[in-house]
Write a protein that holds these residues in place. Structure first.
Motif, PDB file in Angstrom:
ATOM      1  N   MET A   1       0.819  -1.208   0.000  1.00 22.38           N
ATOM      2  CA  MET A   1       0.000   0.000   0.000  1.00 22.38           C
ATOM      3  C   MET A   1       0.858   1.265   0.000  1.00 22.38           C
ATOM      4  O   MET A   1       0.549   2.232  -0.702  1.00 22.38           O
ATOM      5  CB  MET A   1      -0.917   0.006   1.232  1.00 22.38           C
ATOM      6  N   ILE A 146      -4.786   1.468  -7.032  1.00 23.88           N
ATOM      7  CA  ILE A 146      -5.382   0.689  -5.946  1.00 23.88           C
ATOM      8  C   ILE A 146      -4.807  -0.722  -5.979  1.00 23.88           C
ATOM      9  O   ILE A 146      -4.992  -1.450  -6.954  1.00 23.88           O
ATOM     10  CB  ILE A 146      -6.913   0.641  -6.077  1.00 23.88           C
ATOM     11  N   PRO A 147      -4.068  -1.118  -4.935  1.00 25.43           N
ATOM     12  CA  PRO A 147      -3.463  -2.460  -4.928  1.00 25.43           C
ATOM     13  C   PRO A 147      -4.515  -3.555  -4.987  1.00 25.43           C
ATOM     14  O   PRO A 147      -5.646  -3.387  -4.518  1.00 25.43           O
ATOM     15  CB  PRO A 147      -2.706  -2.489  -3.589  1.00 25.43           C
ATOM     16  N   HIS A 148      -4.133  -4.655  -5.576  1.00 29.24           N
ATOM     17  CA  HIS A 148      -5.050  -5.788  -5.684  1.00 29.24           C
ATOM     18  C   HIS A 148      -5.436  -6.270  -4.289  1.00 29.24           C
ATOM     19  O   HIS A 148      -4.589  -6.496  -3.426  1.00 29.24           O
ATOM     20  CB  HIS A 148      -4.371  -6.931  -6.455  1.00 29.24           C
ATOM     21  N   GLY A 149      -6.737  -6.396  -4.079  1.00 34.05           N
ATOM     22  CA  GLY A 149      -7.233  -6.869  -2.796  1.00 34.05           C
ATOM     23  C   GLY A 149      -7.490  -5.776  -1.784  1.00 34.05           C
ATOM     24  O   GLY A 149      -8.073  -6.038  -0.719  1.00 34.05           O
ATOM     25  N   ALA A 150      -7.068  -4.549  -2.071  1.00 33.48           N
ATOM     26  CA  ALA A 150      -7.299  -3.440  -1.134  1.00 33.48           C
ATOM     27  C   ALA A 150      -8.751  -2.977  -1.231  1.00 33.48           C
ATOM     28  O   ALA A 150      -9.363  -3.061  -2.307  1.00 33.48           O
ATOM     29  CB  ALA A 150      -6.356  -2.286  -1.442  1.00 33.48           C
ATOM     30  N   PRO A 151      -9.327  -2.491  -0.136  1.00 31.98           N
ATOM     31  CA  PRO A 151     -10.716  -1.992  -0.183  1.00 31.98           C
ATOM     32  C   PRO A 151     -10.821  -0.782  -1.105  1.00 31.98           C
ATOM     33  O   PRO A 151     -10.115   0.215  -0.909  1.00 31.98           O
ATOM     34  CB  PRO A 151     -11.016  -1.622   1.274  1.00 31.98           C
ATOM     35  N   THR A 152     -11.692  -0.870  -2.088  1.00 33.41           N
ATOM     36  CA  THR A 152     -11.784   0.181  -3.106  1.00 33.41           C
ATOM     37  C   THR A 152     -12.208   1.520  -2.519  1.00 33.41           C
ATOM     38  O   THR A 152     -11.590   2.558  -2.804  1.00 33.41           O
ATOM     39  CB  THR A 152     -12.784  -0.231  -4.206  1.00 33.41           C
ATOM     40  N   THR A 155      -9.446   3.005  -0.057  1.00 27.30           N
ATOM     41  CA  THR A 155      -8.212   3.350  -0.762  1.00 27.30           C
ATOM     42  C   THR A 155      -8.421   4.554  -1.668  1.00 27.30           C
ATOM     43  O   THR A 155      -7.541   5.405  -1.806  1.00 27.30           O
ATOM     44  CB  THR A 155      -7.707   2.156  -1.582  1.00 27.30           C
ATOM     45  N   THR A 156      -9.593   4.620  -2.287  1.00 26.19           N
ATOM     46  CA  THR A 156      -9.912   5.776  -3.139  1.00 26.19           C
ATOM     47  C   THR A 156      -9.904   7.059  -2.327  1.00 26.19           C
ATOM     48  O   THR A 156      -9.344   8.085  -2.752  1.00 26.19           O
ATOM     49  CB  THR A 156     -11.283   5.596  -3.803  1.00 26.19           C
TER      50      THR A 156
END
Length: 214
Positions: A1, A146-152, A155-156
């Motif tokens: 992240m 946005i990293p794969h698997g991170a909460p959209t 993170t946004t």
């Protein structure tokens, strides 16, 4: 992240310092009315960014990229608003009173139209919210970091906050520099020229927005 945030911060910084409509508004307001009003315009712009970031996190700005009708409606409204700003600036440049025979030539001419802090704030917010490119910017750039698997959603908002902190710092520097310049060049002709350049630039942005296609 952390890597994603740092990468986004670098890209966003390059985009933020590129001269554009929002920066022009802060410069023009700071030079013509004072730093306090330039900061007000900047806060209005940042408030617009908050709206765009929340809309992006909620997926609402996808409408701008998916619907030509929605994009065109906002684009035309934005162009109309910019046209009004441009014409208003050109009118003010003609209304600024010339110094009387007994006045010093370097005295600052008063604004023909009194303008308040709230007016500057609304100008900044309106300029940002009525620019569909701002929404497309958030919708197209942020998802790439946005990293794969991170909460959209979270993170946004995090990346949007990084962008807004950078913008706040940038506008603080720009408003200070523009106000310092206006303090050094305290001539009515300078203020008139600033209004004229700003008016033409706003009209140019309006034309660009009208001819822009997704």
């Amino acid at each position: 992240m952390i890597t994603a945030v740092l990468a986004f911060a670098g890209v966003a910084a390059l985009i933020n310092v590129t001269p554009g409509l929002d920066t022009l508004l802060v410069v023009r307001t700071s030079a013509g009315q004072g730093r306090r009003f330039g900061v007000a315009a900047a806060l209005g712009i940042l408030s617009g960014c908050v709206v765009w970031s929340v809309a992006t996190a909620a997926g609402l700005t996808a409408l701008l990229t998916a619907s030509h009708l929605a994009y065109d409606a906002l684009r035309i409204a934005g162009a109309g608003y910019l046209t009004w700003l441009g014409i208003s600036a050109l009118v003010r440049s003609r209304r600024r009173s010339a110094p009387s025979p007994g006045e010093a030539s370097d005295q600052v001419a008063p604004d023909a139209v009194p303008r308040g802090w709230l007016t500057a704030f609304r100008s900044g917010m309106g300029t940002n919210l009525l620019n569909p490119k701002a929404g497309v910017f958030y919708m197209s750039l942020i998802p790439q970091f946005i990293p794969h698997g991170a909460p959209t959603f979270g993170t946004t908002l995090l990346l949007s906050a990084v962008d807004m902190v950078e913008l706040a710092v940038w506008y603080w520097v720009v408003s200070g520099a523009a106000h310092a310049l206006s303090e050094r060049i305290r001539r009515p002709s300078f203020r008139r020229r600033m209004e004229q350049i700003s008016g033409i630039a706003f009209l140019g942005f309006a034309v660009n927005l009208l001819v822009d296609e997704k």
